[in-house]
Design an enzyme around this catalytic site. Structure first.
Site, PDB file in Angstrom:
ATOM      1  N   LYS A 263       5.866   3.327  -0.339  1.00  0.00           N
ATOM      2  CA  LYS A 263       4.777   3.620  -1.277  1.00  0.00           C
ATOM      3  C   LYS A 263       5.372   3.919  -2.641  1.00  0.00           C
ATOM      4  CE  LYS A 263       1.708   6.075   2.010  1.00  0.00           C
ATOM      5  NZ  LYS A 263       0.545   5.195   2.052  1.00  0.00           N
ATOM      6  N   ARG A 337      -1.513   4.046  13.030  1.00  0.00           N
ATOM      7  CA  ARG A 337      -2.132   3.428  14.214  1.00  0.00           C
ATOM      8  C   ARG A 337      -1.120   3.257  15.349  1.00  0.00           C
ATOM      9  NH1 ARG A 337      -4.076  -1.620  10.774  1.00  0.00           N
ATOM     10  NH2 ARG A 337      -4.111   0.078   9.255  1.00  0.00           N
TER      11      ARG A 337
HETATM   12  N1  BES Z   1      -1.469   7.672   5.412  1.00  0.00           N
HETATM   13  C1  BES Z   1      -1.932   6.456   4.872  1.00  0.00           C
HETATM   14  C2  BES Z   1      -3.423   6.448   4.551  1.00  0.00           C
HETATM   15  C3  BES Z   1      -3.893   7.394   3.474  1.00  0.00           C
HETATM   16  C4  BES Z   1      -4.104   6.932   2.199  1.00  0.00           C
HETATM   17  C5  BES Z   1      -4.186   8.711   3.781  1.00  0.00           C
HETATM   18  C6  BES Z   1      -4.559   7.805   1.231  1.00  0.00           C
HETATM   19  C7  BES Z   1      -4.643   9.576   2.799  1.00  0.00           C
HETATM   20  C8  BES Z   1      -4.842   9.109   1.520  1.00  0.00           C
HETATM   21  C9  BES Z   1      -1.676   5.339   5.862  1.00  0.00           C
HETATM   22  O1  BES Z   1      -0.569   5.492   6.680  1.00  0.00           O
HETATM   23  C10 BES Z   1      -1.449   4.093   5.079  1.00  0.00           C
HETATM   24  O2  BES Z   1      -0.513   4.031   4.362  1.00  0.00           O
HETATM   25  N2  BES Z   1      -2.321   3.124   5.270  1.00  0.00           N
HETATM   26  C11 BES Z   1      -2.220   1.874   4.615  1.00  0.00           C
HETATM   27  C12 BES Z   1      -2.566   0.818   5.612  1.00  0.00           C
HETATM   28  C13 BES Z   1      -2.295  -0.572   5.149  1.00  0.00           C
HETATM   29  C14 BES Z   1      -0.818  -0.788   4.954  1.00  0.00           C
HETATM   30  C15 BES Z   1      -2.859  -1.510   6.186  1.00  0.00           C
HETATM   31  C16 BES Z   1      -3.204   1.869   3.458  1.00  0.00           C
HETATM   32  O3  BES Z   1      -4.290   2.427   3.586  1.00  0.00           O
HETATM   33  O4  BES Z   1      -2.856   1.336   2.411  1.00  0.00           O
HETATM   34 MN    MN Z   2       1.222   4.801   5.809  1.00  0.00          MN
END
Ligand code: BES
Ligand code: MN
Ligand code: ZN
Length: 483
Positions: A263, A337
């Site tokens: 990220k 997931r």
């Molecule tokens: N922990 C994040 C989701 C999240 C985003 C929680 C903002 C709280 C605030 C999760 O693990 C994630 O990174 N999800 C990705 C999924 C994608 C790569 C399919 C996302 O939402 O971008």
């Molecule tokens: Mn994530």
């Protein structure tokens, strides 16, 4: 926090802050004794300040020696709808925190209703919360709150139920706010273990056991970190025998850097919040145990730190999950997931009637619903209705989002049983579709709390940081299973 329920006139009670609830829609009527003591100036001031008693509006005034309390806080009750009462008490809690008030009197004698004390406790506690453990100078917390109730309100059943729930919600917030260098899988699991009681057992698997048991998802996500993953199973058994059994499953990613699919800095700043689902499960277990509910409840979570390092899992890796399903990794930032899937397989094996999972799972859910709503995913209409009803009563935003076969189709892939990410659109539903293949048996709902679990800026009675969203709903829903 000590809680007193009083019927004596509030103006004479010695305290640091005297808060008086005021209804909207009619001229602001304050107890005559208040007006008398404060003099005509008060009424004029209210008009000048256009204070009309709108829900959660506040007006704080120094009393300059005219009342026993140095400050008078008027708080709007709006139409006295349940969530407005909760919100008003929340505003008082926040004001008390900012003033460092140790003794607060909250006079709600303007309104009636059996629910008032309960709502007041919930709101006040939420607004009064502060995470200051890591500050040199901790703020002063109220030691004592007096609630003044209208004549018709039933004297509150010891104030106990809602205080237990409020404390559990505070615990969730503490866990979420705790930085990832303090709370990591090992310390998180150790904390859960410390909660064991006569009626609650806690089993912890370390990394070697996780691998040996075949939890390939949890193991892979935690592999790139020096802080190795843990699997935790808390089990509450009521002393008098259980009428049914339920599993609560949480995502416990103590830090989500995104892994190889790193990220950007902005996205990482608050990713210590990514264990909020697991924290909510822990909070619910504490509440259930303290309330002695007649239901067997399993609290299950996988704790892992998703890091970008020499040993991290990679894109294109094929993982074998706890039930033998193979998953092709598509983006290491979709780690939640994978952690949840192994936990859901474990929960499915317990023979429970219901399984709920909670996770800060997708940014897509936040895009869809914003920061005040949890996304609800289930194909079980009755369960959806029950959860929506519990959330409404508890003051948690909850909104149902679709589950459908075509989301599952986007997960098809050539080299494994499933991909772990689908296309760009409908990301929250695709994540739910992925999870669904690991649940076999129990009635199941998935709750995506990515929006409301953590506030980037204060909202309503929640300050910045962890909120404990859905904790109150979970407890209410579990209580509803009793009947
Ligand atoms: N922990 C994040 C989701 C999240 C985003 C929680 C903002 C709280 C605030 C999760 O693990 C994630 O990174 N999800 C990705 C999924 C994608 C790569 C399919 C996302 O939402 O971008
Ligand atoms: Mn994530
Ligand atoms: Zn995550």
């Amino acid at each position: 926090m000590e809680l007193h329920l009083l019927r004596t006139p509030s103006v004479d009670t010695e305290c640091d802050l005297l808060a008086v609830g005021v209804s909207a829609g009619k001229p602001v009527l304050l107890p005559q004794v208040l007006l008398d003591r404060m003099g005509l100036g008060l009424a004029e001031l209210l008009t000048a300040e256009k204070f009309e008693g709108k829900a959660e509006a506040t007006l704080q005034l120094p009393t300059l020696g005219k009342l026993a309390a140095p400050y008078l806080l008027l708080v709007g009750l709006g139409d006295a709808a349940p969530d407005q009462i909760r919100g008003a008490a929340g505003a008082v809690g926040m004001a008390a925190r900012k003033r460092g008030a140790r003794k607060v009197v909250l006079d709600l004698s303007a309104i009636d209703g059996a629910e008032v004390p309960s709502l007041a406790v919930q709101g006040f506690a939420a607004g009064n919360y502060q995470f200051d453990r890591h500050k040199a100078e901790a703020s002063r917390k109220p030691a004592c709150v007096d609630l003044l109730l209208g004549a018709g309100a039933e004297i509150y059943k010891a104030g106990s139920r809602d205080q237990v729930v409020a404390e559990a919600q505070g615990l969730v917030r503490d866990l979420v706010n705790e930085p990832a260098n303090v709370l990591y899988p090992e310390t998180f699991a150790a904390f859960a273990a410390s909660l064991a009681t006569d009626t609650m057992t806690v089993e912890v698997w370390d990394d070697a056991r996780i691998e040996a048991e075949g939890m390939g998802g949890l193991h892979a996500v935690g592999r790139g970190s020096a802080r190795k993953p843990r699997f935790v199973h808390m089990r509450y058994r009521p002393a008098g025998g259980a009428i049914t059994s339920v599993a609560l499953v949480g995502k416990g990613v103590t830090y989500d850097s995104g892994g190889m699919s790193l990220k950007p800095s902005d996205g990482q700043q608050t990713m210590r919040c990514d264990m909020a689902g697991a924290a909510t499960v822990v909070g619910a277990m504490v509440a259930v145990d303290r309330l002695g509910l007649p239901i067997e409840v399993h609290g299950i979570f996988g704790a892992a730190e998703n890091m970008n390092a020499a040993d991290s899992y990679k894109l294109g890796d094929v993982l074998t999950m706890y039930d033998g399903t193979t998953v092709e990794v598509n983006n290491t930032d979709a780690e939640g997931r994978l952690v949840l899937a192994d936990c859901l397989v474990y929960a499915s094996k317990l023979g429970v009637s219901h399984c709920l999972d909670l996770a800060t799972l997708t940014g897509a859910c936040v895009v869809a619903l914003g920061s005040r709503y949890t996304g609800l995913f289930t194909e079980d209409d009755q369960l959806a209705a029950d959860l929506l009803c519990a959330a409404e009563g508890a003051g948690d935003g909850l909104w149902r989002l679709p589950m459908a076969d075509h989301f599952r189709k986007t997960l098809e892939v050539e080299w494994a049983d499933t991909n772990h990410m689908g296309g760009r659109w409908g990301g929250a539903s695709i994540a739910a579709a992925f999870l669904s293949r690991f649940v076999k048996g129990p009635r199941w709902a998935h709750l995506d709390i990515a929006g409301p679990a953590f506030m980037d800026k204060p909202e309503r009675y929640y300050g910045k940081g962890g909120t404990g969203a859905m904790l109150r709903t979970l407890v209410s829903w579990l209580e509803s299973l009793e009947g």
